[in-house]
Design a protein around this motif. Sequence first.
Motif, PDB file in Angstrom:
ATOM      1  N   HIS C 288       0.821  -1.213   0.000  1.00  0.00           N
ATOM      2  CA  HIS C 288       0.000   0.000   0.000  1.00  0.00           C
ATOM      3  C   HIS C 288       0.858   1.269   0.000  1.00  0.00           C
ATOM      4  O   HIS C 288       1.718   1.422   0.858  1.00  0.00           O
ATOM      5  CB  HIS C 288      -0.865   0.067   1.267  1.00  0.00           C
ATOM      6  N   PHE C 290       1.411   5.004   1.074  1.00  0.00           N
ATOM      7  CA  PHE C 290       0.945   5.823   2.205  1.00  0.00           C
ATOM      8  C   PHE C 290       1.276   7.295   1.947  1.00  0.00           C
ATOM      9  O   PHE C 290       2.286   7.607   1.317  1.00  0.00           O
ATOM     10  CB  PHE C 290       1.688   5.441   3.495  1.00  0.00           C
ATOM     11  N   MET C 313      -3.904   5.744   3.472  1.00  0.00           N
ATOM     12  CA  MET C 313      -3.380   4.564   2.784  1.00  0.00           C
ATOM     13  C   MET C 313      -4.259   4.265   1.571  1.00  0.00           C
ATOM     14  O   MET C 313      -5.481   4.233   1.680  1.00  0.00           O
ATOM     15  CB  MET C 313      -3.412   3.407   3.783  1.00  0.00           C
ATOM     16  N   ASP C 314      -3.603   4.074   0.444  1.00  0.00           N
ATOM     17  CA  ASP C 314      -4.305   3.773  -0.809  1.00  0.00           C
ATOM     18  C   ASP C 314      -4.516   2.266  -0.905  1.00  0.00           C
ATOM     19  O   ASP C 314      -3.573   1.499  -1.078  1.00  0.00           O
ATOM     20  CB  ASP C 314      -3.453   4.291  -1.980  1.00  0.00           C
ATOM     21  N   VAL C 315      -5.770   1.863  -0.783  1.00  0.00           N
ATOM     22  CA  VAL C 315      -6.103   0.439  -0.730  1.00  0.00           C
ATOM     23  C   VAL C 315      -6.177  -0.177  -2.121  1.00  0.00           C
ATOM     24  O   VAL C 315      -5.924  -1.365  -2.308  1.00  0.00           O
ATOM     25  CB  VAL C 315      -7.465   0.267   0.000  1.00  0.00           C
ATOM     26  N   GLY C 319      -9.987  -4.425  -0.553  1.00  0.00           N
ATOM     27  CA  GLY C 319      -9.221  -4.163   0.665  1.00  0.00           C
ATOM     28  C   GLY C 319      -9.098  -5.296   1.639  1.00  0.00           C
ATOM     29  O   GLY C 319      -9.487  -5.171   2.789  1.00  0.00           O
ATOM     30  N   ALA C 322      -7.126  -3.791   4.387  1.00  0.00           N
ATOM     31  CA  ALA C 322      -7.339  -2.363   4.648  1.00  0.00           C
ATOM     32  C   ALA C 322      -7.184  -2.059   6.130  1.00  0.00           C
ATOM     33  O   ALA C 322      -6.614  -1.035   6.507  1.00  0.00           O
ATOM     34  CB  ALA C 322      -8.718  -1.951   4.155  1.00  0.00           C
ATOM     35  N   MET C 326      -3.024  -0.993   8.117  1.00  0.00           N
ATOM     36  CA  MET C 326      -3.069   0.280   8.850  1.00  0.00           C
ATOM     37  C   MET C 326      -2.834   0.057  10.341  1.00  0.00           C
ATOM     38  O   MET C 326      -2.097   0.795  11.002  1.00  0.00           O
ATOM     39  CB  MET C 326      -4.423   0.968   8.598  1.00  0.00           C
ATOM     40  N   SER C 348      -7.844   4.243   5.572  1.00  0.00           N
ATOM     41  CA  SER C 348      -7.556   3.371   4.431  1.00  0.00           C
ATOM     42  C   SER C 348      -8.644   3.637   3.400  1.00  0.00           C
ATOM     43  O   SER C 348      -9.831   3.537   3.716  1.00  0.00           O
ATOM     44  CB  SER C 348      -7.594   1.903   4.854  1.00  0.00           C
ATOM     45  N   GLY C 363       2.985  -2.484   6.409  1.00  0.00           N
ATOM     46  CA  GLY C 363       2.744  -1.144   6.966  1.00  0.00           C
ATOM     47  C   GLY C 363       3.954  -0.558   7.667  1.00  0.00           C
ATOM     48  O   GLY C 363       4.063   0.659   7.832  1.00  0.00           O
TER      49      GLY C 363
END
Lengths: 159, 289, 753
Positions: C288, C290, C313-315, C319, C322, C326, C348, C363
């Motif tokens: 992901h 961020f 956060m780009d899911v 997700g 998701a 995070m 997310s 993450g």
Amino acid sequence: MLYINIKVNGKEYELGVKPYETLLETLRDKLGLTGTKLGCGDGECGACTVNLNGKAVLSCLTLVAQTDEKEILTIEGLQNGAELHPIQESFVENSAIQCGYCTPGLVMSAKALLEENGDPTDENVREKIANNLCRCTGYEQPVRAILEAAKKIRGENDR
Amino acid sequence: MRNIFRPSEFRRPKDLHETSWILSSFEGRARVVAGGTELLVHKPLDVDCLVGLSKLDLDYIRNGRAGITIGAGTTLVKIEESEALSVEPYRILREATRLLATPTIRNTATIGGNICNASPAVDLPPALMVLDAKVIISGLEGTREIPIADFFEGVKKTVLSDDEFMVEVKIPAFPENTGASFQKLRHHQTSIDIAIVNAAARLSFAGDTVKEAKVAMGSVAATPIYSKKAEEILKGKILDVDIVKRAAEAASGEAKPIDDIRASAGYRKRMVTVLVERALEESARRCGK
Amino acid sequence: MTDKLSVVGKSVTRFDAVDKVTGKAKYGIDLKVEGMLYGKILRSPYPHARVIKIDTRRAENHPRVRAVTTINDVPKITGAIGHLMTQEGRDHLYLHDNIVRFIGDPIAAVAADDLEAAQDALSLIHVEYEELPAVFDPVEAMKDGAPVIHTEDNNIAFHVLKEIGELDQGLEETDHVFEERYYTSKQKHATMEPTSSCVADYSQNGRLSVYSSTQRPHVSKLYLAKAFDLPVSKVRIIKPYTGGAFGGRDYLIHGLEIMCTSLSMKSGSPVKISFTREEDFIATEARHPFIIDLRFGVTDDGILKAMEMKCVMDVGGYGAHAAGVMTNALTKGVLIYKCPNITFEGHSVYTNKALCGAYRGYGNPQINFAIESLMDQIAEKLGIDAVELRLKNYRGLNELDPLSGQRIESDGMTECIEKAAEKFDWIGREKRKVANGTKRTGTGMCCLIHHSGGRFAIPDPAAATVMFNSDGSVNLVTAAADEGQGNRTVLAQIAAETLGLDYEQVSISSEPDTDMTPFDSGTHGSRQTYAGGIAVKRAAEKAKDKLLDLAAQHLEARKDDLRIGDGFIFHVDNPSINILVSDLLTALQFEDLSKGIQVMGTSTGVAPAVPTIYGANFAEVEVDMATGEVRILKFVCAFDVGKAINPAHVEGQIIGGEVTGMGYALTEGLITKDGKIMNPNFGDYRMLRACDVPKIDAIIVESPEPSGPFGAKGVGEATNAGTAAVIANAIYDAVGVRIEDLPLSQEKILHSL
């Protein structure tokens, strides 16, 4: 369909092949030699590396039609019976294998390299395996294994 | 129209004429295959017949009084290891080759393939351009010889007509006091990467004066190009830092790169200056200047 | 205790090494099953569209096509893993409804006699779409009025706000406030075997057998049972050799197993689907990206008083992780330093881009890059040595973990930093600085933490069975999936050590099979050596206990007086009272007709903790000021793994992880334009190669974890968490520019100079 004669791991084959068939497809799908891996099909990952007349080549970028009358060595042909080739032995001993998917290609690159240069430096090895991507090991242990294999082979030659 | 690479024939002609005859009979739908390292990556859809040249004996490097001739089917590994190409200024061919792709690919890829795929970013053409190379093309009507710079017509486009294919590259002899250099910029100099930009230079000196200068660059236009302005600036001059800089900037001015996923046009233009400057300095250094 | 270890701590050869080095190992992509058909998936060319109609008639009429399936035929399944095992969740839709949400989203699939026919048939399927407005930027996607990607009323897949102490008060009490924004890239797992290859077989006995290279066979089994409404007992997952995973084979692969199973059900034959490398790039999960805003407050002497972390956060379109990724960024961000006032907020967000998921570090590489870049800035501004600043602030032994409430039981951070600093010659770094032409060198460091397992976040059981054979050898049965880490070798070492056997006497198969093994949550989160190891040790102890019980009866001795060694069970005070283990086992199993006992032990349950793994990185780089190019000259790192069960494996994990981290730092990252991935190949997606990386010094630190098997914790996921930060810090030291946007491309560097 066109017909070619190739020698794979010491065995002669007469095969009918398609014009666009790659050596990789022939090895895996026709001869069942799945030790040679398909990783990308674009020649960038090196998982499909075999030796063609002693040189490391990418079997995914080699038309099998162009290998007529040539000799191919794959990972399956490296052993002497149950006995591992020193490069294979060295990969095992040096923990150079993780997922193992890149291993056959790396070993075949190493084989061609050591045929050409029995005493390579760390830098030589890294350059010659540049086409072999590995996502697990970070290359350190495989490089170590190839250097150790070179020593083994030199030792055998001394005897 | 097929949406997949599936040619129905593979031919291996025995001589030049048969090759051209096959090529012409497919009216543009036949493709010469040498190492295959380019063809099988792009897998063109408009191909019915593949033509292998292995029976034509185009795999040679010959060193003669008039210069060097290299068969189009010569593998890159032979070029990088060639004794004949280990001397100034030819050695830039070995150096450019060593920066091209990987040793494994160089075992099968050929000089003809590298030229004929006519990608704007290929490495050997700029080096060959500063070496005044000519390519020999064979067709139904016989052979013709053209300067390598004129071989390219655009991205993936060459002057080859349906029946034609490349057979040889010819490089002339050079006077003493000639030095050349090839420079290539890759992403953090990672191996296998194609050029963000590349540049080659050759300088021939008479005493301390530049008698002849050639500057070529790649990945800055649809085809590799010469920098005529840089050459004019250099010619007849005694080199100094300022002239080298002016020439490099002139080359950058002539570069017309594009923005793509590999780099921005602006970065490429800046890098032309750096690479041409380095190529000129190195060329001069190689003749002891 | 430790000095007596005979198998643990030794770099034994992995059990599958010979299979792999000879090409005999069969990976998913190599599988062939009798009567097998070949499948291919048709994918969406649009980033966001409604599928109006799918006409498959022409494909069905293809003479070599045996089945066609579409999104209208396959089951829909929702729910992330934690929810699946306990309650319904909304995080993830495995196979869609009639909406496609990214370019590459599966729409239909065909099964044919051969691959060429399957490929041809795809072009015979006609799909009618209604294009929908798409959104690609996660910040845009959060705004009111943005196109809504799932059925909820906004694009927030997950939101979390964690407040510890009083942020505002903390900021007031500090002498300095530092604020920065960081961006991270979309790194691809790029396992060497493309992330796919599954054979689904529903042709026999009403059972579904799936050969799937999953990291979590039992979890995949649950999903497929639920999706196809089968009793869990009717689904069997067999995991072949797997060419790397790194999180990319967590859960099912988007569309793969479900489409493949549907084709097998329709055709009545086994069906195999393998993705091409391009499909792997465009339609399987990635790390992901961020956007991270940090605001830290510190005192003059470098004590952190306030930490504010805000993450978007780009899911991507779906997700599965998701919440998980995070949350993990949160735990690493909150736990690395013992700051009293921390606020972490995470969003997310769905976008119409290729999906993201679990990827080594989960993450942590994102949040660590931000935190450790800012810590470097703080150290420089306050004139405190970077090492010193970390040592002052990190959360170590006996500190309370404010999230789980657990006390930290092992702490190798100081040792990691000090050993690595010494090996690197941190003290001598200024003297080594070189300015040569356009080249400048510089050094940097960073530290990191990670955790072993997901004990407090998700259902995370581990299980193992240890079975004695009559000759005294042992079979170890576990569903731990080994994608190359070597965990099955390590588990065999743990079993051998516990039982007092040689490593060679313990056998473990290469392929976990859910028919043969009890439920195990699988391989993720650096948990197998720790949580799996605990299960194996418990199972082995049970088997050993039972063996001694039976030996005591047989020898008419007290169990407590008996010992196992050299193949014998003997009386500790009177060794002449003894029996060969194999004799006893043979007697119990076969000779005494009234018994017929096979001695075995099984353990199921969870590990007691999530031990902290510590690490420190030091790097020296050279930057070309004319071009922006970076070369890593020297790299030293140290990791506290509790106990290295197999030091060579640990070294391999560390170096391998750091090298993918170097790629993350310098050259990797998917480039997306209007939802389309522009670099779906290894030519344009640049992974580092052997000659691109420096020699890496990996130092193993062992600060034993009391709850771990022989003191072990995990390591794999920690290894790439700090690489981007250390390289960014070294670049800053060399040329004075701080790039806060990954990857640290030469163009960005030159532009900033």
